[in-house]
Design a protein around this motif. Structure first.
Motif, PDB file in Angstrom:
ATOM      1  N   SER A  90       0.800  -1.226   0.000  1.00  0.00           N
ATOM      2  CA  SER A  90       0.000   0.000   0.000  1.00  0.00           C
ATOM      3  C   SER A  90       0.832   1.275   0.000  1.00  0.00           C
ATOM      4  N   GLY A  91       2.107   1.184   0.409  1.00  0.00           N
ATOM      5  CA  GLY A  91       2.939   2.375   0.521  1.00  0.00           C
ATOM      6  C   GLY A  91       2.600   3.236   1.723  1.00  0.00           C
ATOM      7  N   SER A  92       2.071   2.625   2.784  1.00  0.00           N
ATOM      8  CA  SER A  92       1.624   3.372   3.959  1.00  0.00           C
ATOM      9  C   SER A  92       2.705   3.440   5.032  1.00  0.00           C
ATOM     10  N   SER A  93       3.075   4.648   5.443  1.00  0.00           N
ATOM     11  CA  SER A  93       4.035   4.802   6.536  1.00  0.00           C
ATOM     12  C   SER A  93       3.394   4.472   7.877  1.00  0.00           C
ATOM     13  N   ALA A  94       2.070   4.692   8.004  1.00  0.00           N
ATOM     14  CA  ALA A  94       1.379   4.348   9.240  1.00  0.00           C
ATOM     15  C   ALA A  94       1.376   2.829   9.447  1.00  0.00           C
ATOM     16  N   LEU A  95       1.135   2.065   8.370  1.00  0.00           N
ATOM     17  CA  LEU A  95       1.188   0.612   8.471  1.00  0.00           C
ATOM     18  C   LEU A  95       2.607   0.131   8.741  1.00  0.00           C
ATOM     19  N   ALA A  96       3.582   0.786   8.114  1.00  0.00           N
ATOM     20  CA  ALA A  96       4.983   0.419   8.361  1.00  0.00           C
ATOM     21  C   ALA A  96       5.342   0.659   9.823  1.00  0.00           C
ATOM     22  N   ALA A  97       4.870   1.777  10.371  1.00  0.00           N
ATOM     23  CA  ALA A  97       5.111   2.077  11.783  1.00  0.00           C
ATOM     24  C   ALA A  97       4.459   1.033  12.673  1.00  0.00           C
ATOM     25  N   ASP A  98       3.240   0.639  12.323  1.00  0.00           N
ATOM     26  CA  ASP A  98       2.535  -0.357  13.116  1.00  0.00           C
ATOM     27  C   ASP A  98       3.199  -1.724  12.992  1.00  0.00           C
ATOM     28  N   ALA A  99       3.730  -2.044  11.796  1.00  0.00           N
ATOM     29  CA  ALA A  99       4.445  -3.307  11.614  1.00  0.00           C
ATOM     30  C   ALA A  99       5.703  -3.344  12.475  1.00  0.00           C
ATOM     31  N   ALA A 100       6.437  -2.232  12.484  1.00  0.00           N
ATOM     32  CA  ALA A 100       7.629  -2.154  13.325  1.00  0.00           C
ATOM     33  C   ALA A 100       7.258  -2.287  14.795  1.00  0.00           C
ATOM     34  N   ASP A 101       6.094  -1.757  15.151  1.00  0.00           N
ATOM     35  CA  ASP A 101       5.625  -1.874  16.523  1.00  0.00           C
ATOM     36  C   ASP A 101       5.315  -3.326  16.876  1.00  0.00           C
ATOM     37  N   PHE A 102       4.714  -4.056  15.939  1.00  0.00           N
ATOM     38  CA  PHE A 102       4.451  -5.481  16.163  1.00  0.00           C
ATOM     39  C   PHE A 102       5.758  -6.253  16.349  1.00  0.00           C
ATOM     40  N   LEU A 103       6.777  -5.913  15.558  1.00  0.00           N
ATOM     41  CA  LEU A 103       8.073  -6.570  15.710  1.00  0.00           C
ATOM     42  C   LEU A 103       8.677  -6.254  17.079  1.00  0.00           C
ATOM     43  N   GLY A 104       8.622  -4.976  17.464  1.00  0.00           N
ATOM     44  CA  GLY A 104       9.136  -4.583  18.770  1.00  0.00           C
ATOM     45  C   GLY A 104       8.396  -5.262  19.905  1.00  0.00           C
ATOM     46  N   ASP A 105       7.071  -5.412  19.748  1.00  0.00           N
ATOM     47  CA  ASP A 105       6.294  -6.061  20.795  1.00  0.00           C
ATOM     48  C   ASP A 105       6.603  -7.549  20.882  1.00  0.00           C
TER      49      ASP A 105
END
Length: 204
Positions: A45-60
């Motif tokens: 999708s090219g979404s930075s918000a989704l990328a941020a949320d994906a990185a958050d899932f990895l961090g969690d």
């Protein structure tokens, strides 16, 4: 405002028994799966918000794994791991701010339908994890960090859905970038809270 002594002395921490470990394992697996889904969706999708949320899932995922390790080690290691996680949360916030700035510079709006669908799926998963962890939210710094990460995830997922609606309505990149920046600030704030609490526990 409750003091650190109130948190450490007056509120007995929940038992770190089998039930808490089981919840952490469920949370770890759910977050690892959602990281893969959101990473693929952010690329599509090219979404930075989704990328941020994906990185958050990895961090969690790392957060839950570290928490399981801290429970096995016990003692001061629980606070030391919480200190590490607080620093990682703050670092995540800085990274997301940089990525959002890059997406703003490109100016290409993301694909909103993918954003909304994946954001709704992520919200469902995180709300379930938050419900499981709710009774453990007032424990030590490590437990507090786990709860704050999960709470932030629910807020982040709602924000991604709002961003998707904003991109769909405006046809611009700004709702997506704005939400990504808000998620970064949330990570910075939570990281600071966890670091402060872990330091106080280590001093005690």
């Amino acid at each position: 405002m409750r003091t650190m002594s109130d948190a450490c002395c007056n509120v007995p921490p929940p038992p770190r028994g089998l039930s808490y470990r089981r919840v952490l394992w469920i949370a770890l697996l759910a977050n690892a799966v959602m990281f893969c889904i959101e990473l693929a969706a952010s690329v599509f999708s090219g979404s930075s918000a989704l990328a941020a949320d994906a990185a958050d899932f990895l961090g969690d995922s790392a957060n839950y794994a570290l928490s399981l390790g801290a429970l096995a080690l016990g003692g001061a290691w629980i606070s030391r791991v919480a200190l590490l996680k607080g620093g990682a949360m703050a670092l995540y916030g800085v990274g997301v701010l940089a990525y959002a700035a890059w997406r703003a510079w490109l100016g290409t709006p993301p694909e909103p339908l993918t954003m909304g669908a994946v954001g709704l799926l992520a919200l469902t998963v995180n709300f379930g994890v938050a419900a499981l962890l709710f009774r453990f939210r007032e424990g030590d710094a490590n437990m507090r960090s786990v709860w704050l990460c999960t709470r932030n995830d629910v807020i982040a997922n709602l924000a991604v859905i709002v961003a998707a609606a904003g991109v769909f309505g405006t046809g611009t990149v700004w709702p997506d970038v704005g939400v990504a920046a808000l998620l970064a600030l949330l990570g910075l704030s939570s990281g600071r809270t966890i670091v402060a609490r872990a330091r106080a526990e280590l001093r005690a």
